[in-house]
Design a protein around this motif. Structure first.
Motif, mmCIF file in Angstrom:
data_model
loop_
_atom_site.group_PDB
_atom_site.id
_atom_site.type_symbol
_atom_site.label_atom_id
_atom_site.label_comp_id
_atom_site.label_asym_id
_atom_site.label_seq_id
_atom_site.Cartn_x
_atom_site.Cartn_y
_atom_site.Cartn_z
ATOM 1 N N UNK A 411 0.838 -1.200 0.000
ATOM 2 C CA UNK A 411 0.000 0.000 0.000
ATOM 3 C C UNK A 411 0.876 1.255 0.000
ATOM 4 N N UNK A 412 1.949 1.220 0.755
ATOM 5 C CA UNK A 412 2.878 2.353 0.781
ATOM 6 C C UNK A 412 3.566 2.531 -0.560
ATOM 7 N N UNK A 413 3.987 1.430 -1.182
ATOM 8 C CA UNK A 413 4.678 1.516 -2.467
ATOM 9 C C UNK A 413 3.756 2.061 -3.553
ATOM 10 N N UNK A 414 2.509 1.637 -3.551
ATOM 11 C CA UNK A 414 1.573 2.133 -4.560
ATOM 12 C C UNK A 414 1.334 3.624 -4.409
ATOM 13 N N UNK A 415 1.360 4.090 -3.182
ATOM 14 C CA UNK A 415 1.211 5.531 -2.961
ATOM 15 C C UNK A 415 2.488 6.284 -3.336
ATOM 16 N N UNK A 416 3.637 5.726 -2.973
ATOM 17 C CA UNK A 416 4.907 6.421 -3.183
ATOM 18 C C UNK A 416 5.345 6.417 -4.635
ATOM 19 N N UNK A 417 4.909 5.435 -5.408
ATOM 20 C CA UNK A 417 5.302 5.393 -6.820
ATOM 21 C C UNK A 417 4.634 6.498 -7.633
ATOM 22 N N UNK A 418 3.720 7.220 -7.032
ATOM 23 C CA UNK A 418 3.129 8.398 -7.686
ATOM 24 C C UNK A 418 3.828 9.686 -7.262
ATOM 25 N N UNK A 419 4.949 9.560 -6.550
ATOM 26 C CA UNK A 419 5.667 10.737 -6.051
ATOM 27 C C UNK A 419 6.305 11.509 -7.199
ATOM 28 N N UNK A 420 6.444 12.805 -6.994
ATOM 29 C CA UNK A 420 7.070 13.653 -8.010
ATOM 30 C C UNK A 420 8.583 13.505 -8.024
ATOM 31 N N UNK A 421 9.160 13.056 -6.914
ATOM 32 C CA UNK A 421 10.607 12.874 -6.839
ATOM 33 C C UNK A 421 10.996 11.556 -7.498
ATOM 34 N N UNK A 422 11.859 11.635 -8.501
ATOM 35 C CA UNK A 422 12.284 10.431 -9.210
ATOM 36 C C UNK A 422 13.069 9.493 -8.301
ATOM 37 N N UNK A 423 13.813 10.068 -7.344
ATOM 38 C CA UNK A 423 14.586 9.229 -6.435
ATOM 39 C C UNK A 423 13.669 8.372 -5.569
ATOM 40 N N UNK A 424 12.526 8.913 -5.169
ATOM 41 C CA UNK A 424 11.565 8.142 -4.370
ATOM 42 C C UNK A 424 10.993 7.003 -5.204
ATOM 43 N N UNK A 425 10.599 7.311 -6.423
ATOM 44 C CA UNK A 425 10.021 6.292 -7.294
ATOM 45 C C UNK A 425 11.041 5.199 -7.593
ATOM 46 N N UNK A 426 12.286 5.598 -7.831
ATOM 47 C CA UNK A 426 13.330 4.614 -8.133
ATOM 48 C C UNK A 426 13.541 3.655 -6.971
ATOM 49 N N UNK A 427 13.613 4.184 -5.757
ATOM 50 C CA UNK A 427 13.805 3.315 -4.587
ATOM 51 C C UNK A 427 12.595 2.418 -4.349
ATOM 52 N N UNK A 428 11.403 2.943 -4.591
ATOM 53 C CA UNK A 428 10.196 2.138 -4.373
ATOM 54 C C UNK A 428 10.085 1.012 -5.402
ATOM 55 N N UNK A 429 10.461 1.271 -6.643
ATOM 56 C CA UNK A 429 10.452 0.183 -7.626
ATOM 57 C C UNK A 429 11.487 -0.878 -7.261
#
Length: 880
Positions: A411-429
């Motif tokens: 649930x956290x990853x699905x929310x965080x993968x919509x983040x504007x920060x590419x670094x956040x999305x990269x770590x979540x993937x």
């Protein structure tokens, strides 16, 4: 005991004691002569007295190589404590700054020379407190106004702490009171020296310091964000020692500030936090109670941008794990004795964390994860980045133990993968890939797929793609069909028009193909449906090339040569899939775009799918359907018919020479385009060429005429078939010559010319004679291009009239035509004049020849004909 002490005091001194006493007496006499000067009224007198004392003390220092330092210190102790110390302490309050500075210097010199410096502490500490500690340190300045003197006094306190050792315990209150003020001093050097002093005080009084340590934590934390990075480093290091020797209750007050320092721009500050936290994990008395709070701080440094800090954090973390493993060896006995290899698909089996590190994370994961998941959604971008990086490290340690925490993590990853920060999305993937590696697909699909069904989103698809990328092929094999079927559902593959959604959807297909490879052959149709949708909805926005690459990869894993083979296998089913909803299509329907993609990309496979293609076109191109949709379909059909031999008629050449009747041959002939020509003409072209009022209707007629021209010019129709088309469509094409659209008029002229050129049989005279008047009208068209096309078509008409030998026309019609053409020899456009002359030059047939001869004779007999150069050229044509 009292009698023994009295006897020793009364005993005569020995030779050594006598020497010491004599040296002390001499020093006392020297000091006694100088000390009265300290009471002088003038500042200069007091200063000279202090300078003299400094020289006297320097002169009293033993310089002989064989001198006994202990004896000298013992001789100095008496005069220092009895005469010099009290007076120097009074000088700390001297109005003159220079006198105070000399007094501080002499006090330091005396502490270093004295045999028992701890004896000075009962008087020294209160005096230092009086000069450095105000009644309200946070509001009022300290009594000592000079910054350099405050620094010297703090250095003196540090010296007293180092020399006094455990004897400072009774005076701990005064020392702590001083440090609480100096730790907040405006002078940065004072703060740094105070930090060193606080750490030394904690180490000097370990048995008593814990009672006072909490009072220092507040001032330390107030200075931890000081603008000077060296002060911040000193504060962090001092805090580490204060908490180490203090009360465990202070850890909770310190950790939030330490966490903030992990975002410090200065690497030395982050390195200091890493060292202190690592030291606490190794040596803090109550460290087991704070593991779940300290571990995240140390693990966060594993991803520091400075490699040196990351390596140091890794070394500290390894030591922590080994120490904990040693301390809990009995509890881990079975795991140590029967240790297995790393998981087969571990992302980095060579650098897998040790058992102690993995167990520490696993046992504290339930306490760490909620905070990490919360911080990934923090409003501060830096916090989100750090938390996302920490989650990767935690999952790498937890391995399959994360299964019991999977729902909140996903649930956290699905929310965080919509983040504007590419670094956040990269770590979540990356975290999602680790979940795919360590967790069974049966488990994570039960949590991901229902969420996608309920509310499809780009982030949800990105998480699905990432877990598939990390999943082992053997584990994913039983679930490939389920994933493909879910992705092909309309509410998922058409869930949004956002480009990010299309990219995530494409990533899912790419992940399935890349991981499962040959295992996805049975699901290639569903995957094709998704790729067709992506190409239809987002192909024009930049995803077209990526879709083509994915199609090529899918064809390769299916043992096919190219994506055309994929379409050859699936074009029919794809059209059947789309045909189910064609009755409700409009220009806004996604199915219309999908249909366009299938038709334009199928190539030769389209010729095999005519039984599915033509009924859809027949239904969707009726005049009652959405006009915009019909325009789109005509445009698509025109593009296909321009390459008819490679598309809709790809099966025509393969049946040439086959005449023997058979069921198989009949089936193959049903796939020939010629079998559907009558349907195309009567049910598609004729209804759309009928005249209706309005611009939209005119645009549809233009599209229909262009499509018809593409069919006729493609070369797939025999002369007989063209004659059939001509007989049905000639009235509509002649009417189209009057259209407002220049393109329609131009194309209609070309179609009529093609009809005339391919007419081998005798033309009905009535229909034939209706053609040239309409063409003559086009000679007055506003478009030069249309006029030239009409003139060229008249040449064809005259040639056809000559072949007919007068059967389809009479001399009067030819004469009327020539006389009308004669007018255009004086046209302002020279190209039109040339085209009309070309009409005369290509005169054939007896009737046309006779008319042309009579016309030339008539023109030559008229007066002034020589003044018309273009008309006079007719005689030249006649002569030839």
């Amino acid at each position: 005991m009292a009698a023994l002490v009295a006897a020793e005091a009364a005993a005569p001194p020995g030779p050594a004691e006598a020497a010491e006493t004599a040296e002390a007496a001499e020093l006392s006499r020297a000091l006694s002569r100088l000390l009265p000067g300290l009471e002088a009224d003038s500042k200069l007198g007091r200063r000279r007295a202090l300078e003299a004392l400094e020289r006297a003390l320097e002169a009293a220092r033993p310089e002989a190589p064989d001198a006994d330092p202990a004896a000298a210190a013992a001789a100095f102790q008496g005069p220092w404590a009895r005469l010099l110390l009290p007076r120097l302490l009074r000088c700390l309050a001297d109005p003159a700054e220079g006198c105070r500075a000399l007094a501080v210097h002499l006090l330091g010199l005396g502490l270093r020379r004295a045999a028992r410096p701890r004896d000075a502490l009962p008087r020294l500490l209160p005096a230092l407190a009086a000069r450095l500690a105000g009644p309200e340190p946070a509001r009022r300045p300290p009594p000592e106004a000079c910054e350099e003197l405050r620094l010297a006094l703090v250095e003196l306190l540090g010296l007293a702490v180092r020399l006094g050792g455990s004897a400072l315990a009774p005076h701990l209150d005064d020392a702590v009171r001083v440090l609480r003020c100096t730790l907040l001093d405006p002078f940065a050097a004072v703060r740094r020296e105070s930090c060193d002093c606080a750490a030394a005080l904690a180490r000097a009084t370990p048995d008593h310091f814990h009672m006072q340590s909490e009072s220092l934590v507040g001032p330390l934390m107030q200075s931890i964000s000081h603008q000077h990075w060296k002060v911040r480093v000193a504060i962090i290091e001092a805090t580490g020692t204060v908490v180490q020797f203090g009360s465990g209750k202070s850890v909770d007050d310190v950790l939030p500030h330490f966490a903030q320092r992990l975002f410090d721009n200065v690497p030395q500050v982050r390195q200091a936090v890493t060292r202190v936290v690592g030291d606490w994990l190794l040596r803090l008395r109550d460290r087991y109670s704070f593991f779940h709070k300290l571990i995240p701080l140390l693990l966060s440094s594993l991803d520091d941008e400075i490699p040196e800090i990351a390596r140091e954090a890794a070394n500290l973390w390894e030591k922590v794990g080994l120490q904990w493993q040693t301390e809990n060896e009995e509890d881990l006995k079975d795991k140590l004795d029967f240790a297995g290899p790393p998981p087969a698909h571990h992302p980095s089996p060579g650098s897998r964390p040790g058992l102690g590190c993995r167990e520490l994370v696993f046992r504290n994961l339930s306490k760490i994860l909620p905070a990490v998941c919360h911080d990934i959604g923090d409003w501060v971008a830096g916090t989100r980045v750090k938390s996302a990086q920490l989650l990767v490290v935690l999952l790498l340690h937890a391995e399959d133990h994360v299964t019991q925490h999977l729902e909140p993590v996903l649930r956290t990853l699905q929310h965080a993968c919509a983040d504007e920060e590419r670094a956040v999305v990269s770590s979540c993937t990356r975290s999602a890939q680790l979940i795919g590696t360590f967790v069974s697909p049966e488990v994570f699909l039960k949590l991901i797929l229902p969420t996608l069904r309920k509310s499809p989103s780009p982030s949800g698809l990105l998480v699905l793609a990432s877990v598939i990328q990390g999943c082992p092929r053997e584990a994913l094999r039983p679930h490939v069909k389920i994933i493909a079927a879910e992705l092909a559902q309309a509410h998922i593959c058409q869930g949004s028009e956002n480009l990010l959604y299309g990219e995530s959807l494409l990533l899912c297909v790419q992940a399935v193909v890349a991981v499962s490879r040959e295992d996805c052959r049975g699901s290639s149709l569903q995957l094709m449906e998704v790729l067709v949708t992506v190409l239809a909805l987002w192909g024009a926005t930049g995803l077209g090339d990526k879709v083509q690459e994915t199609l090529a990869t899918l064809a390769a894993v299916a043992s096919m040569d190219s994506s055309l083979d994929l379409f050859r296998e699936h074009t029919g089913p794809l059209l059947e899939w789309l045909a189910g909803s064609h009755q409700a299509w409009t220009i806004h329907s996604a199915e219309l775009l999908q249909f366009d993609v299938v038709v334009t990309h199928s190539g030769p496979a389209l010729g095999e799918a005519l039984p599915q293609l033509v009924p859809v076109l027949q239904s969707c191109l009726q005049p009652t359907r959405d006009p915009s949709m019909r325009l789109r379909l005509f445009s698509t059909l025109t593009g296909v018919l321009l390459r008819a031999r490679e598309t809709v008629d790809s099966q025509g050449a393969s049946l040439e020479g086959l005449h023997a009747p058979s069921p198989a041959l009949s089936c193959l002939r049903s796939r020939q385009f010629h079998a559907y020509l009558d349907t195309m003409i009567k049910d598609i072209f004729v209804p759309n060429l009928q005249w209706h009022a309005g611009r939209t209707a005119g645009a549809i007629r233009t599209a229909a005429v262009s499509c018809l021209w593409a069919l006729i010019s493609s070369g797939i129709l025999s002369n007989k078939q063209v004659q059939e088309v001509r007989g049905t469509l000639t009235p509509q094409i002649l009417t189209a010559l009057e259209e407002d659209s220049q393109m329609t008029r131009l194309t209609s002229c070309r179609i009529i010319s093609a009809f005339l050129k391919t007419s081998d049989d005798v033309i009905d005279p009535d229909k034939f004679m209706k053609i040239y008047p309409e063409l003559l009208k086009r000679l007055d068209d506003v478009s030069t291009e249309v006029r030239l096309a009409a003139t060229s078509t008249l040449v064809t008409w005259l040639e056809r009239a000559g072949k007919e030998g007068g059967k389809s026309c009479d001399q009067g019609s030819i004469q009327y035509l020539y006389r009308e053409l004669l007018v255009y020899l004086d046209d302002p456009e020279s190209t039109v004049q040339d085209a009309v002359l070309d009409v005369f030059s290509k005169t054939t047939g007896s009737v046309a020849f006779c008319v042309f001869a009579a016309l030339v004779r008539e023109l030559m007999g008229q007066p002034g004909s020589r003044l018309c150069p273009r008309r006079s050229e007719l005689s030249g044509i006649w002569a030839k």
